[in-house]
Write a protein that holds these residues in place. Structure first.
Motif, PDB file in Angstrom:
ATOM      1  N   ARG A 287      10.868  -6.258  -5.922  1.00 53.76           N
ATOM      2  CA  ARG A 287       9.823  -6.871  -6.733  1.00 53.76           C
ATOM      3  C   ARG A 287       9.303  -8.195  -6.173  1.00 53.76           C
ATOM      4  NH1 ARG A 287       9.422  -8.521 -12.549  1.00 53.76           N
ATOM      5  NH2 ARG A 287      11.647  -8.145 -12.762  1.00 53.76           N
ATOM      6  N   ASP A 288      10.217  -9.061  -5.692  1.00 53.43           N
ATOM      7  CA  ASP A 288       9.740 -10.372  -5.251  1.00 53.43           C
ATOM      8  C   ASP A 288       9.020 -10.327  -3.908  1.00 53.43           C
ATOM      9  OD1 ASP A 288      13.213 -11.429  -4.678  1.00 53.43           O
ATOM     10  OD2 ASP A 288      12.113  -9.578  -4.305  1.00 53.43           O
ATOM     11  N   GLU A 289       9.004  -9.152  -3.265  1.00 55.29           N
ATOM     12  CA  GLU A 289       8.299  -9.081  -1.981  1.00 55.29           C
ATOM     13  C   GLU A 289       6.952  -8.417  -2.104  1.00 55.29           C
ATOM     14  OE1 GLU A 289      10.671  -7.242   1.054  1.00 55.29           O
ATOM     15  OE2 GLU A 289      12.481  -8.280   0.393  1.00 55.29           O
ATOM     16  N   ILE A 290       6.663  -7.826  -3.277  1.00 56.92           N
ATOM     17  CA  ILE A 290       5.453  -7.005  -3.394  1.00 56.92           C
ATOM     18  C   ILE A 290       4.202  -7.820  -3.094  1.00 56.92           C
ATOM     19  CG2 ILE A 290       4.045  -5.568  -4.905  1.00 56.92           C
ATOM     20  CD1 ILE A 290       6.505  -4.719  -6.356  1.00 56.92           C
ATOM     21  N   LYS A 291       4.119  -9.009  -3.690  1.00 49.81           N
ATOM     22  CA  LYS A 291       2.871  -9.772  -3.506  1.00 49.81           C
ATOM     23  C   LYS A 291       2.629 -10.094  -2.028  1.00 49.81           C
ATOM     24  CE  LYS A 291       0.114 -13.484  -5.341  1.00 49.81           C
ATOM     25  NZ  LYS A 291       0.035 -14.706  -6.114  1.00 49.81           N
TER      26      LYS A 291
ATOM     27  N   LYS B   2      -0.184  -9.205   3.164  1.00 47.76           N
ATOM     28  CA  LYS B   2      -0.157  -8.866   4.597  1.00 47.76           C
ATOM     29  C   LYS B   2      -1.002  -7.636   4.866  1.00 47.76           C
ATOM     30  CE  LYS B   2       4.103 -10.544   6.696  1.00 47.76           C
ATOM     31  NZ  LYS B   2       5.246 -10.690   5.798  1.00 47.76           N
ATOM     32  N   TRP B   3      -0.952  -6.716   3.901  1.00 51.68           N
ATOM     33  CA  TRP B   3      -1.693  -5.484   4.050  1.00 51.68           C
ATOM     34  C   TRP B   3      -3.189  -5.779   4.136  1.00 51.68           C
ATOM     35  CZ3 TRP B   3      -2.569  -1.511  -0.382  1.00 51.68           C
ATOM     36  CH2 TRP B   3      -3.000  -0.301   0.145  1.00 51.68           C
ATOM     37  N   GLY B   4      -3.617  -6.671   3.273  1.00 47.87           N
ATOM     38  CA  GLY B   4      -5.006  -7.117   3.335  1.00 47.87           C
ATOM     39  C   GLY B   4      -6.021  -6.120   2.833  1.00 47.87           C
ATOM     40  N   PHE B   5      -5.579  -5.031   2.242  1.00 48.68           N
ATOM     41  CA  PHE B   5      -6.544  -4.030   1.783  1.00 48.68           C
ATOM     42  C   PHE B   5      -7.153  -4.425   0.441  1.00 48.68           C
ATOM     43  CE2 PHE B   5      -8.651  -0.145   1.613  1.00 48.68           C
ATOM     44  CZ  PHE B   5      -8.486   0.434   0.367  1.00 48.68           C
ATOM     45  N   LEU B   6      -6.354  -5.080  -0.392  1.00 51.74           N
ATOM     46  CA  LEU B   6      -6.860  -5.554  -1.677  1.00 51.74           C
ATOM     47  C   LEU B   6      -7.295  -7.006  -1.516  1.00 51.74           C
ATOM     48  CD1 LEU B   6      -4.025  -4.153  -3.963  1.00 51.74           C
ATOM     49  CD2 LEU B   6      -6.260  -3.154  -3.527  1.00 51.74           C
TER      50      LEU B   6
ATOM     51  N   GLN C 141      -5.039   3.838   5.479  1.00 48.28           N
ATOM     52  CA  GLN C 141      -4.696   2.507   4.971  1.00 48.28           C
ATOM     53  C   GLN C 141      -3.340   2.507   4.293  1.00 48.28           C
ATOM     54  OE1 GLN C 141      -8.215   3.100   3.704  1.00 48.28           O
ATOM     55  NE2 GLN C 141      -9.293   1.649   5.008  1.00 48.28           N
ATOM     56  N   ALA C 142      -3.060   3.621   3.600  1.00 51.07           N
ATOM     57  CA  ALA C 142      -1.757   3.711   2.944  1.00 51.07           C
ATOM     58  C   ALA C 142      -0.652   3.669   3.985  1.00 51.07           C
ATOM     59  CB  ALA C 142      -1.672   5.007   2.141  1.00 51.07           C
ATOM     60  N   ALA C 143      -0.897   4.308   5.132  1.00 51.95           N
ATOM     61  CA  ALA C 143       0.117   4.329   6.188  1.00 51.95           C
ATOM     62  C   ALA C 143       0.404   2.927   6.705  1.00 51.95           C
ATOM     63  CB  ALA C 143      -0.348   5.231   7.332  1.00 51.95           C
TER      64      ALA C 143
END
Lengths: 130, 346
Positions: B18-22, B27-31, B65-67
Motif C-alpha cells: 500500500r505505501d508504495e502504490i503512489k 513513476k509509471w506516469g500514465f495517470l 502501458q499496463a506492461a
C-alpha cells in the motif's frame, strides 16, 4: 582464564598465575564440546583431580536439542572422580547463581576457606548426587 | 478499454504494497498528477485498485502501458524472482557500437517471426540495464500476461540475467533473439542462480570486495577492541589462534559484505570410499548424491563459520570458490587421468 581446549598455548606460561580450579564446559547441544573436553582431560595433571576439576554441563534448559548422551557425562564424572554441575546459561538468574557457586568452589580450592579442603568439599558434592 | 487489460491493471496494483502504490503510479506516469491527487490512498487496496482502473479507463490504457507498470513493479521487487545468469560469446574481437533502437527492433522481430502472440516491452535504467519483459502466448492464444519472462541485459557486458518463470520451453527462443540482437555468437547458461539480482551482478561484474594476496601479514591489533573484553580480568588463552583464524578467513572472503546467494548445490558423482573391510558398495560405480546448502545469506554464513568455531579455517575450496568461479551449482567427479583437478564443470 578462558580457553577453547587444552593444552594451553605455551606463550602465556610466564604470565599465568597458579591454577586453582579447572571447569570443563560441556554444551549438551554439541557433541563436539564433549569430544573436546575428553581430549583435553589428557593434558591435566593428576593432582588436579583431587577436587580441583569440575564439569559444568550447559544448555540443560533445552533438553529437546540434546545431542549428548547424559550417561556418558555421568561416566565421565565417575571416571575422573569429579563432580558434575548443571546449568542453563541463557537464563539470567541461573547464570548468576551458577557463577556464584563456582566462585565459592574456587574460594575453597584456593584454600581461602579455613577447615574445608578442595578434596573434602568435592567428596561432599559427589555424595550429595548419589 | 479491454476487460483483460483492466483486470491485469487491477491485479498488478493489488500486488503493490500500500505505501508504495503512489510512488509507483508516479513513476509509471500514465495517470496525470491531477488524477493521482484524486485517489484516496488511505482506503483498502481493493478500492484503490478499482479507482486506478477507472482512471486508466478514462485514459484508454492498453496492454503495453499496463506492461510498463508491471516492469516497474518487478524492477523494485526484483528479489522476489529467481534469476539465472547467461553469458554470451563472440568469436571476433571487434566491439560494435551498441544501438538501443536497433537492439529493440531486432528482438521484436526475432520473437514475432517465431511466435506471433507475444507482448514485448522494454525499459532502460541508469546502470545501463535494459529490462525486457515478454509475455508468451501460443499460435492460437493471446499472450498470458501473468506468465512473463524478464531479461536484464547490460549493454557493455556479455551477460544477461533471465527470470524465466513458468514457460521454460520459450527460453531458447528468447536466448536466440538476444544473440541475434546483440551480434554475439552464442549464449550459454552459467551455473549461477539466485534471488538477489544485484548480488548476481556483483559476482559476474566482480564488484564484490576481493582480497588480493598480500605477503606481509596484516597486524590485526586494531580490530581487537571488542566490547565484551571490557572486563580486563577475563583472559582468553586462545587469542592468537582466534586471530589467526580470522586472518585466514578474511584472506579468503575479503573484508566487505558478501554477495547474497540462497543456495549452493553440489552434485556428487564420485565413487563411495569406505573401509575395504566393511564391503559397503563394493561395486566401483559412482555414488550419486546431491548436497545442497541453503541459507538466507549463504556466503555471509560461510564466512562466519570459522570464527564461530563451527568449522576449521580455511574452509574447503569447494565452498570458497563460489564467487571467483561465479557459480553455485557444481558437479563433482572423481579425478580421471584425462582431466586435471578434482572437480570438473559440466
Amino acid at each position: 582464564h578462558l580457553a577453547t581446549s587444552l593444552p594451553l598455548p605455551a606463550e602465556g606460561d610466564q604470565l599465568r598465575p597458579r591454577i586453582d580450579l579447572i571447569v570443563f564446559l560441556i554444551d549438551i547441544k554439541s557433541k563436539h564440546s564433549l569430544k573436546t573436553v575428553e581430549a583435553s582431560l589428557a593434558y591435566v595433571d593428576a593432582s588436579f583431580f583431587l577436587g580441583k576439576v569440575y564439569f559444568l554441563v550447559t544448555g540443560v534448559g533445552r533438553m529437546n536439542c540434546c545431542s549428548v548422551n547424559m550417561n556418558d557425562i555421568g561416566k565421565l564424572g565417575e571416571v575422573y572422580c569429579s563432580p558434575v554441575l548443571f546449568c542453563e546459561l541463557e537464563l539470567d538468574s541461573i547464570r548468576v547463581s551458577t557463577a556464584q557457586r563456582l566462585l565459592r568452589i574456587l574460594k575453597i580450592c584456593a584454600g581461602h576457606v579455613p577447615g574445608v579442603s578442595a578434596l573434602s568439599f568435592s567428596l561432599l558434592m559427589k555424595s550429595a548426587d548419589n | 478499454m479491454d476487460e483483460t487489460v483492466a483486470e491485469y491493471i487491477r491485479r498488478t496494483v493489488l500486488k503493490i504494497p500500500r505505501d508504495e502504490i503512489k510512488t509507483m503510479l508516479q513513476k509509471w506516469g500514465f495517470l496525470s498528477e491531477a488524477q493521482l491527487q484524486n485517489i484516496n490512498f488511505h482506503q483498502i487496496k481493493e478500492n484503490i485498485s478499482q479507482e486506478v482502473v477507472q482512471l486508466c479507463e478514462e485514459n484508454c490504457a492498453d496492454i503495453k502501458q499496463a506492461a510498463v507498470l508491471d516492469i516497474i513493479y518487478n524492477h523494485i521487487h526484483q528479489n522476489k524472482r529467481m534469476w539465472s545468469v547467461y553469458q554470451m560469446n563472440k568469436k571476433g574481437e571487434e566491439t560494435e557500437i551498441f544501438d538501443l533502437t536497433d537492439f529493440k527492433k531486432k528482438i521484436k522481430r526475432q520473437l514475432r517471426t517465431a511466435l506471433k502472440n507475444v507482448t514485448i516491452n522494454f525499459r532502460e535504467y541508469e546502470d545501463n540495464a535494459i529490462w525486457i519483459r515478454v509475455a508468451w502466448g501460443t499460435p492460437y492464444t493471446k499472450p498470458n500476461q501473468y506468465k512473463t519472462s524478464y531479461a536484464v541485459y547490460h549493454s557493455q557486458t556479455p551477460y544477461v540475467f533471465i527470470s524465466a518463470s513458468v514457460f521454460r520451453s520459450n527460453l531458447p527462443l528468447l536466448c536466440q533473439a538476444l544473440v541475434v540482437a546483440t551480434s554475439y555468437q552464442d549464449i550459454r547458461e552459467m551455473e549461477l542462480r539466485g534471488h538477489s539480482l544485484n548480488s548476481l551482478k556483483d559476482i559476474v561484474f566482480r564488484r564484490y570486495s576481493q582480497n588480493f594476496q598480500t605477503h606481509c601479514p596484516r597486524p590485526l591489533q586494531e580490530r581487537n577492541v571488542a566490547p565484551e573484553n571490557a572486563d580486563l580480568r577475563i583472559i582468553r588463552e586462545n587469542k592468537m589462534e582466534k586471530e589467526k583464524i580470522e586472518r585466514v578467513n578474511w584472506e579468503v572472503f575479503g573484508h566487505g559484505p558478501q554477495p547474497k546467494l540462497e543456495f549452493a548445490q553440489y552434485k556428487l558423482e564420485t565413487i563411495f570410499r569406505s573401509d575395504p573391510k566393511m564391503h559397503i558398495l563394493d561395486k566401483k560405480e559412482p555414488f550419486r548424491c546431491v548436497v545442497k546448502f541453503s541459507s538466507p545469506d549463504l556466503l555471509e554464513s560461510l564466512k562466519s563459520l570459522a570464527p564461530a568455531g563451527m568449522a576449521d579455517a580455511p574452509l574447503s575450496p569447494l565452498l570458497t570458490c563460489i564467487t571467483h568461479k561465479a557459480r553455485n551449482y557444481f558437479k563433482i567427479r572423481d579425478k580421471k587421468d584425462l582431466l586435471p583437478g578434482g572437480f570438473t564443470s559440466p
